[in-house]
Scaffold this motif. Sequence first.
Motif, short mmCIF file in Angstrom:
data_model
loop_
_atom_site.label_atom_id
_atom_site.label_comp_id
_atom_site.label_asym_id
_atom_site.label_seq_id
_atom_site.Cartn_x
_atom_site.Cartn_y
_atom_site.Cartn_z
N UNK A 331 0.80 -1.22 0.00
CA UNK A 331 0.00 0.00 0.00
C UNK A 331 0.84 1.28 0.00
N UNK A 332 1.87 1.38 0.83
CA UNK A 332 2.70 2.60 0.77
C UNK A 332 3.37 2.77 -0.58
N UNK A 333 3.75 1.62 -1.20
CA UNK A 333 4.41 1.70 -2.50
C UNK A 333 3.46 2.25 -3.57
N UNK A 334 2.17 1.90 -3.46
CA UNK A 334 1.17 2.41 -4.41
C UNK A 334 1.06 3.93 -4.28
N UNK A 335 1.03 4.40 -3.03
CA UNK A 335 0.94 5.85 -2.83
C UNK A 335 2.16 6.55 -3.40
N UNK A 339 2.29 9.27 -6.69
CA UNK A 339 2.93 10.57 -6.69
C UNK A 339 4.00 10.66 -7.77
N UNK A 340 4.78 9.56 -7.90
CA UNK A 340 5.83 9.56 -8.91
C UNK A 340 5.25 9.66 -10.30
N UNK A 341 4.18 8.90 -10.56
CA UNK A 341 3.54 8.96 -11.88
C UNK A 341 2.97 10.35 -12.13
N UNK A 342 2.33 10.92 -11.09
CA UNK A 342 1.75 12.25 -11.25
C UNK A 342 2.84 13.27 -11.56
N UNK A 343 3.97 13.17 -10.83
CA UNK A 343 5.07 14.11 -11.07
C UNK A 343 5.64 13.94 -12.47
N UNK A 344 5.80 12.65 -12.90
CA UNK A 344 6.35 12.41 -14.24
C UNK A 344 5.40 12.88 -15.32
N UNK A 380 1.97 19.09 -24.11
CA UNK A 380 1.52 18.16 -23.06
C UNK A 380 0.49 17.22 -23.64
N UNK A 381 0.66 15.93 -23.33
CA UNK A 381 -0.29 14.94 -23.83
C UNK A 381 -1.45 14.85 -22.86
N UNK A 382 -2.50 15.63 -23.17
CA UNK A 382 -3.62 15.72 -22.24
C UNK A 382 -4.39 14.41 -22.13
N UNK A 383 -4.29 13.56 -23.13
CA UNK A 383 -5.00 12.29 -23.07
C UNK A 383 -4.41 11.39 -21.99
N UNK A 384 -3.13 11.66 -21.61
CA UNK A 384 -2.49 10.86 -20.56
C UNK A 384 -2.54 11.57 -19.22
N UNK A 385 -2.22 12.83 -19.19
CA UNK A 385 -2.13 13.53 -17.91
C UNK A 385 -3.49 13.92 -17.37
N UNK A 386 -4.44 14.18 -18.27
CA UNK A 386 -5.78 14.54 -17.82
C UNK A 386 -5.88 15.98 -17.33
#
Length: 646
Positions: A331-335, A339-344, A380-386
């Motif tokens: 669970x901590x790894x998912x969190x 965050x890492x995916x969001x930052x990337x 920015x690829x809006x289809x991925x980042x949203x």
Amino acid sequence: MATPTKDIEHFNDLLTCTICLEIFKVPKYLPCLHTFCEPCINTYIVSSVEKRKITEGFKCPVCRKLVSVGDKLEKLESWAPSLPTNHFVTSMLDKRAIQKAEKMCDSCQLNKESTKAKSWCTICEEAFCDQCEKYHKNFKMLARHKLLNIQEMQSGSTPFVVGEVQSCEEHPEKIVEFYCLDHSQPCCTSCATLSHRKCENVTSIQKAASGIKQSTKASVLSQRLREYVIRLGEIIDDRNKNSTDVENSTEEIKTRVTDMKTGILKHIDSIEETLIVELTSTKKQIEIKLKDELDIFSSYRNAVKKWKALIDSVLDHGSEQQCLMEINKIEPKISELEQEIEDLMKNIKSVSVVFSPSSPVADFIRNAQTFGSIKIDESSDHSLSGNHEIDKVNFHTGNINILQVIDVCNGAGTTSGIFIHNLLLFTIRKKKKVVKYNSDGQSLLSELTLPGEPEDIAVVTQFKVAVSSPEQGICIIDSDKMILLQTLNLPGIPVYGICFVNEELFITSHSSTLTWIHLSSGEKMNERRTSGQSYFVLSLSQTDYMYADSRTSVDYVVGNTKKFTYTNPDFVYPRGIGIDYMGNLYIASHASKTIHQITNKGELVRKIPVSTVGIEHPWTIRFATNSNKMVATCSSSGKATLCEFV
């Protein structure tokens, strides 16, 4: 019931070291939860640290995250043994060996002897031969340990749950007996006494883990992992597609440069070479960047897949305690991953190569020093980042604003239209033309006369479009220069609607036939017979496509399997089919003068009266890529309307 041997095989990848690609020997895991053989990770640590002169730790061989060892360990050889043992994997290896009748007596192996095991102690989690079983029973403190017959375990008549007893990570010599609810931490007696003595909510591990496998917490985690596997797969697919697009665009730029070179003799060689070098360098630069992104997201996906397989295996085969402990680890790894995916994703850019030719070409030899410039166009690829204004648009309930009504056919006729690079292209059947308008539809930029009457139009690549003509087959057009590049005659193949599956494969539709055709060769690759009225077709992916299958229905097909059929009392003579940014489908109901908006599961969202979009008889519907803009055409007035959802 015990798990049959064949069920053990499906999680063999969990038991395989990604370094040596063999079954684990002394499995050790890193903070990122990747597991390796102790000898393998030891060799890797020594070689990587010595090579890179790193003293603070080493990077995981899979996800490349830094594993810090602090100041506690001075000798490299002591780093790997100090890593925690993956007890769940160890238990699964024992179970695998038992069910394959390969398990040897653990006590005998300590004395470097190989004796086939006969029984299994559920408390010690060790296998014994007949002789060692007797010694085990002779000890008073071990006499009450439950022993299982291995032969019965192999047959499945005796239940065998992995991980009933778990070792403490802080104190490997002790077993986990308690669970601190305040810190969500499993504890041995030492942990409970030293680290959690002031905690108010400490209970037994059995009580804390009771029902965890059937809990919402476990199922939600499994679902989250599955969703991340899917999302990361989509990101990787997008990066691969971007890489392919860059490859294709650079090739098209080379072709355009070669065309411009015609007639220029002396001065052209040096500047052509300069441009190609720059283009190749730019391409390489992009490929390196995209590869880095692919590597990162691939490592994330592989990590999530491993976590998903691990949690599923625990749910299927592990004990309640093990399930709880694995959930606590993951669970901590998912969190962190979120965050890492969001930052990337904030830094993810959709990359393309743009060529700007120099001018004036007529004075090229005297004035020009270069063909043009090569630059990287990032957006920015809006289809991925949203993260985009379009996400605020509710396509299901939002209003539709008419931005421009375009009288393509000058009062009457049939037209089909598409978006391409912020421009609009339309066919004019009666005049045998393709016309190009600017992005707002207010200015006619250029036109091209074709050898036959055009019916439909589709995007092929960055600078190419294809136009279908029942008389001539398929006409390939350079949409930038508005010139005819190729005519693909298709004798015996009915042609009307057209859409591209990829750059080399397209589908043409007509009445009761769908035909898949290879663009370069003109070879018919596949054919599907329909019930009629199949004048237009929409390709949604390599395998998914949608078409009218009668005067009152459309079919959504995946491969050769029909996913759903859509029909409605107010749905007559379906024609063009479009798809928006969110995946909603739009079907022109020609006779009932409506546009039916449905989900990708075939559920009706709403019926849009064509008066809302400013036309009379809907013909084709097309959306701009990653946009809320739509162009709809009329079969009677010859008009097209540019609209947006708000």
